[in-house]
Design a protein around this motif. Structure first.
Motif, PDB file in Angstrom:
ATOM      1  N   ASN A  55       0.788  -1.243   0.000  1.00 37.98           N
ATOM      2  CA  ASN A  55       0.000   0.000   0.000  1.00 37.98           C
ATOM      3  C   ASN A  55       0.815   1.286   0.000  1.00 37.98           C
ATOM      4  N   ILE A  56       1.954   1.248  -0.626  1.00 37.16           N
ATOM      5  CA  ILE A  56       2.717   2.492  -0.796  1.00 37.16           C
ATOM      6  C   ILE A  56       3.582   2.358  -2.046  1.00 37.16           C
ATOM      7  N   SER A  57       3.533   3.421  -2.862  1.00 34.62           N
ATOM      8  CA  SER A  57       4.416   3.483  -4.031  1.00 34.62           C
ATOM      9  C   SER A  57       4.500   4.946  -4.452  1.00 34.62           C
ATOM     10  N   SER A  58       5.527   5.287  -5.193  1.00 36.06           N
ATOM     11  CA  SER A  58       5.673   6.682  -5.652  1.00 36.06           C
ATOM     12  C   SER A  58       4.483   7.068  -6.519  1.00 36.06           C
ATOM     13  N   SER A  59       4.032   6.164  -7.392  1.00 39.51           N
ATOM     14  CA  SER A  59       2.912   6.519  -8.288  1.00 39.51           C
ATOM     15  C   SER A  59       1.628   6.689  -7.490  1.00 39.51           C
ATOM     16  N   GLN A  60       1.474   5.886  -6.419  1.00 40.36           N
ATOM     17  CA  GLN A  60       0.276   6.026  -5.566  1.00 40.36           C
ATOM     18  C   GLN A  60       0.300   7.387  -4.867  1.00 40.36           C
ATOM     19  N   LEU A  61       1.464   7.796  -4.395  1.00 39.95           N
ATOM     20  CA  LEU A  61       1.590   9.093  -3.711  1.00 39.95           C
ATOM     21  C   LEU A  61       1.243  10.224  -4.674  1.00 39.95           C
ATOM     22  N   ALA A 104      -0.651  10.111  -7.310  1.00 41.13           N
ATOM     23  CA  ALA A 104      -2.103  10.104  -7.593  1.00 41.13           C
ATOM     24  C   ALA A 104      -2.864  10.748  -6.438  1.00 41.13           C
ATOM     25  N   GLU A 105      -2.470  10.426  -5.219  1.00 38.91           N
ATOM     26  CA  GLU A 105      -3.162  10.988  -4.044  1.00 38.91           C
ATOM     27  C   GLU A 105      -2.947  12.491  -3.974  1.00 38.91           C
ATOM     28  N   ARG A 138      -5.175  14.116  -6.519  1.00 41.36           N
ATOM     29  CA  ARG A 138      -6.601  14.069  -6.114  1.00 41.36           C
ATOM     30  C   ARG A 138      -6.897  15.143  -5.074  1.00 41.36           C
TER      31      ARG A 138
END
Ligand code: C2G
Length: 152
Positions: free
Chosen positions: A116-122, A124-125, A128
């Motif tokens: 539940n953590i990745s550079s791309s996820q960060l 995107a968040e 948003r």
């Protein structure tokens, strides 16, 4: 003196990266990181928000990291292992099996990837923004009461 080796982009350094670096360093006495160059990221079709220079500066500030050098190709790992005298190559488990061919040069270990953590996820968040409910629920800032100048 066992040197541990790992590779990656390490963009927007986050807890998943730090967990990997801490656990890799704990497997030896020194940790060297092959940091993906901007050109190699393009080859990996990976867009890093931070430049190589910035990602390098951040990594060098991490207590678990002893050395940082550019990773420019997929093929350089065997030569890096020989040049550095690396005892172990460590990668996250999302790379499981991808580097087994290097086991003739050094031990190869895959450590559990942090969920539940990745550079791309960060990214995107951040794009948003905060959930609207939080914004709506936030109390309006109290404005200073203006002295009434009287009816106009
Ligand atoms: N990682 C992790 N947990 C996460 C995210 C990343 O354990 N939540 C690990 C990856 O498995 C990798 C390292 O952290 O071992 C660096 O991850 P990235 O910066 O995404 O690098 P990557 O694109 O995997 O590049 O030649 C190898 C490549 O350069 C690896």
């Amino acid at each position: 003196m066992a040197l541990v080796l790992t590779y990656g982009t390490f963009d927007l350094l986050h807890v998943g990266h730090v967990n990997l670096l801490r656990r890799a360093r704990a497997l030896g006495d020194r940790l060297a990181v092959g940091l993906s160059s901007d050109a190699f990221n393009a080859l990996k079709r990976k867009h890093a928000t931070q430049s190589y220079a910035d990602r390098e500066a951040v990594l060098r500030a991490i207590r678990y990291v002893d050395e940082v050098f550019p990773e420019d190709t997929w093929e350089q790992k065997a030569a890096d292992i020989r040049r550095l005298g690396a005892a172990i190559l460590v990668m996250g488990s999302d790379w499981e099996g991808h580097f087994d061919h290097l086991s003739g040069h050094c031990h190869v270990r895959y450590l559990p990837r942090t969920e539940n953590i990745s550079s791309s996820q960060l990214k995107a968040e951040i794009r948003r923004g905060p959930p609207t409910a939080a914004v709506d629920a936030a109390p309006l800032p109290r404005l200073p009461r203006l002295a009434h100048a009287g009816p106009r």
